[in-house]
Design an enzyme around this catalytic site. Sequence first.
Site, PDB file in Angstrom:
ATOM      1  N   SER A 174       0.850  -1.193   0.000  1.00 44.08           N
ATOM      2  CA  SER A 174       0.000   0.000   0.000  1.00 44.08           C
ATOM      3  C   SER A 174       0.879   1.233   0.000  1.00 44.08           C
ATOM      4  O   SER A 174       2.069   1.174   0.329  1.00 44.08           O
ATOM      5  CB  SER A 174      -0.906   0.011   1.235  1.00 44.08           C
ATOM      6  OG  SER A 174      -0.177   0.386   2.394  1.00 44.08           O
ATOM      7  N   ASP A 175       0.293   2.380  -0.355  1.00 43.83           N
ATOM      8  CA  ASP A 175       1.002   3.627  -0.093  1.00 43.83           C
ATOM      9  C   ASP A 175       0.783   3.998   1.366  1.00 43.83           C
ATOM     10  O   ASP A 175       0.028   3.344   2.087  1.00 43.83           O
ATOM     11  CB  ASP A 175       0.517   4.732  -1.037  1.00 43.83           C
ATOM     12  CG  ASP A 175       1.588   5.796  -1.264  1.00 43.83           C
ATOM     13  OD1 ASP A 175       2.489   5.930  -0.427  1.00 43.83           O
ATOM     14  OD2 ASP A 175       1.520   6.486  -2.293  1.00 43.83           O
ATOM     15  N   TRP A 176       1.448   5.059   1.792  1.00 41.35           N
ATOM     16  CA  TRP A 176       1.459   5.460   3.197  1.00 41.35           C
ATOM     17  C   TRP A 176       0.030   5.679   3.706  1.00 41.35           C
ATOM     18  O   TRP A 176      -0.639   6.633   3.331  1.00 41.35           O
ATOM     19  CB  TRP A 176       2.272   6.734   3.349  1.00 41.35           C
ATOM     20  CG  TRP A 176       2.445   7.188   4.766  1.00 41.35           C
ATOM     21  CD1 TRP A 176       1.513   7.808   5.537  1.00 41.35           C
ATOM     22  CD2 TRP A 176       3.619   7.077   5.554  1.00 41.35           C
ATOM     23  NE1 TRP A 176       2.023   8.082   6.775  1.00 41.35           N
ATOM     24  CE2 TRP A 176       3.324   7.650   6.810  1.00 41.35           C
ATOM     25  CE3 TRP A 176       4.892   6.546   5.332  1.00 41.35           C
ATOM     26  CZ2 TRP A 176       4.266   7.715   7.834  1.00 41.35           C
ATOM     27  CZ3 TRP A 176       5.820   6.620   6.348  1.00 41.35           C
ATOM     28  CH2 TRP A 176       5.515   7.184   7.587  1.00 41.35           C
ATOM     29  N   GLY A 177      -0.444   4.769   4.536  1.00 38.57           N
ATOM     30  CA  GLY A 177      -1.753   4.920   5.143  1.00 38.57           C
ATOM     31  C   GLY A 177      -2.923   4.734   4.199  1.00 38.57           C
ATOM     32  O   GLY A 177      -4.071   4.995   4.581  1.00 38.57           O
ATOM     33  N   SER A 178      -2.683   4.266   2.970  1.00 45.92           N
ATOM     34  CA  SER A 178      -3.796   4.194   2.008  1.00 45.92           C
ATOM     35  C   SER A 178      -4.812   3.108   2.360  1.00 45.92           C
ATOM     36  O   SER A 178      -5.945   3.152   1.877  1.00 45.92           O
ATOM     37  CB  SER A 178      -3.269   3.979   0.584  1.00 45.92           C
ATOM     38  OG  SER A 178      -2.668   2.718   0.425  1.00 45.92           O
TER      39      SER A 178
END
Length: 805
Positions: free
Chosen positions: A329-333
């Site tokens: 995932s991307d940061w916190g996605s």
Amino acid sequence: MRTNQNHASAMPWWLAVTTCLFLPAVWITAAWADTTDETAGQATANTFNPTLPQHRPLKLSDPVAAAPPVDLDLVTGTIEERIERVLSVMTIEEKIGQMCQVAQFGDELGDAIKADLRAGRIGSLFYTGNAAQTREAQRIAQEESRLGLPLLTPRDVIHGFRTVFPIPLGQSASWNPELVEAACQAAAVESLEQGINWTFAPMMDVSRDARWGRIAESLGEDPVLAAELAAAMVRGYQGDDEQRGIAACAKHYVAYGLTEGGRDYNRAQVAISELHSVFLRPFEEAVRAGCATVMTGFSSINGVPPSGDTELVRKHLKERCGFEGLVVSDWGSVIEMIEHGYAQNRSEAARLAVTAGVDMEMASTTYQENLLSLIEAGALETDLIDDAVRRVLRVKFQYAMDDQRKQLSSTLEERRACALALATQSVVLLKNDSERLPLDPNKPGKIALIGPLADAARDQLGCWMLDGKAEEAVTLAAALREAIGERGQLTVAAGLESTIDQSAAGIADAVAAAKQSDVAILCVGEGWQLSGEARCRVDLNLPGNQSELVRAVTETGTPTILVVMAGRPLTIGDEAERCAAVLYAWHPGTMGGPALVNVLMGRESPSGKLPVTFPKHVGQSPLYYNCPNTGRPALAGTRALIGSGLSDFPEEQKYRSHYLDEDPFPLYPFGYGLSYTQFEYSDLELSRPAIEPGQTLAVRVRLTNVGSVAADEVAQLYVQDTYASLVRPVRELKAFRRVHLDPNESTILEFALSTDELAFFDNEAQLRLEAGEFRVGVGGDSTVPLSASFQLREATVASDRSLPK
């Protein structure tokens, strides 16, 4: 999964560099510390560091203490055999741990992180403060945990590590995949020295809107150019079967560059046909190149956040395209799916992400907190967990463990030479009235170097630069002073304190310097902080009081050369009109100053070509060359009505696709770039008048250097499908080639155009190849006339999207 191994083999450094460059030794070695310095990975002032809670031990199960080590062979056998060997002894808690990526900030590993490393609860640790900390974390994981599995230790190595290369958009302006590959290999070498084994690059989002800050990280607006350069970056970062690099990451999957309004993290709406024909293409090419990892994006795509999109991730990427690597995932996605309104709570966000095919969660902790209870409740199948862990282990065995391969290596001098070569080839000459450039290196005369970016080392390094050092960047002021020596006189006057300075206090000094000089070089644009993630703009003009600085200097009558450093296309029409010559240098990196001197002094003819369309006004955004046709296109010669003195458009122009207050055409088209010589295209010829599915058409053209300077030209092949079951683009880039020619030298270029390149996707994601007429043109930019045509005689529809392994 690994393909194109011959192409991926380590390229001789000087093969990429020898095309070009005069390299004064002073620029190679001056003020450069050994990159093995343990603090080289220290986060700089622009490190991405959002607020996070202090890490606390992950509460997957008790006891917290790690179990005794098992006698586990992680070395012998194939990678797949080793994966199954590990899986057979893993607990469910250890499997979940492999799916968790934890961010670490600060100079020391905290006790909580150490405890979780020993317990096997962390699969990847990133943003460690320095190499010693990274290696200590790796030691704990491998020597003190039960399974002894290595960590994935990523970092955002976006356009170089200690040696900073041009921003990716600038690299794309070189249209040189071999040199871009060499740059990424150099970045991998310096990353490996710091214990980094994974980079969150390349970003291959097709980007059409200059307002978007992350256009700086992109490879431009065209899927063919982006795909070829993205594949080159993957090869450069990862190495091959003989030399190991670091794992690359194709991001952001998918269509993040289409974010609405040019605002970061905003939604994207895209037709299925265009999603598959344009935005997925670079990712599919990265998979073909063997890319080890893929990152899901932030924006919702047609109403679904990618981190929860089973159709796009599990079904398309993993099943249809055969991607066997790791999806992160991307940061916190993952947790942001709650804010999107797509997941009701943290548990549902975790379930949606794992089901979609996200194998590792970055930064947020929904996997850590919820996967075990979801499995126990029967809401998640263990097969999905095992699939994710296999993918994590696959990347670890390829890039995180010592094996028979040597690590990529190069010397500092080679890396600096590569940075100089790429920065030089990324500079685009947009205007050169009366051949004002190049300057005479033997009689430089009196030069006034003016502007806030003339001697701004940090700014020329650009955004998303974590580990380079501003004091090691060679500015234009320093390089020009060295170049002219005692043969001329250089006066430096900033005029403004920064690119956002609104004052006029220093403009008088800049004007005085210009009046006393034979030529003025105006260095303006954007500071590094004005582009990149969450750095979007509604105004594409020069920020601050820079336009007034340009006006004041040019009104002295001193011939003026405009040098623009920026992270995006800027609307510089008025400023360009005032100046005799215009160079667009993007943010050129460590060797930006010497690269600009190479061009200004004629050591190298400029050869960069625009990877994006430049609008005249922000109101034209998004503006891109390969737009679909309309039933009422603007006629050539259409001009703005307001300010024309007319009461209305001419009758034939009235009801067309245009504006009242600006013409609809770009300031500079995609693919555009001038040279110090002139190139002539002639004798365009097709190998046959018609082809059938499965056949290849040869397109030949004669290219001649009709000027007096040896130079490189980037020849570009464009095609138009004149009639189809869906409205097609007005033209599409299909191939390009960089060619070096001496004065009066001529060569025949031949491009192979296969029928696969004429196919497109419909709105059922079916690949269609339709009979009809196609037009072809070859030239120096996207406005080349499409002067030849051929027929495709039959039509086919194919739904198979599998990619070769």
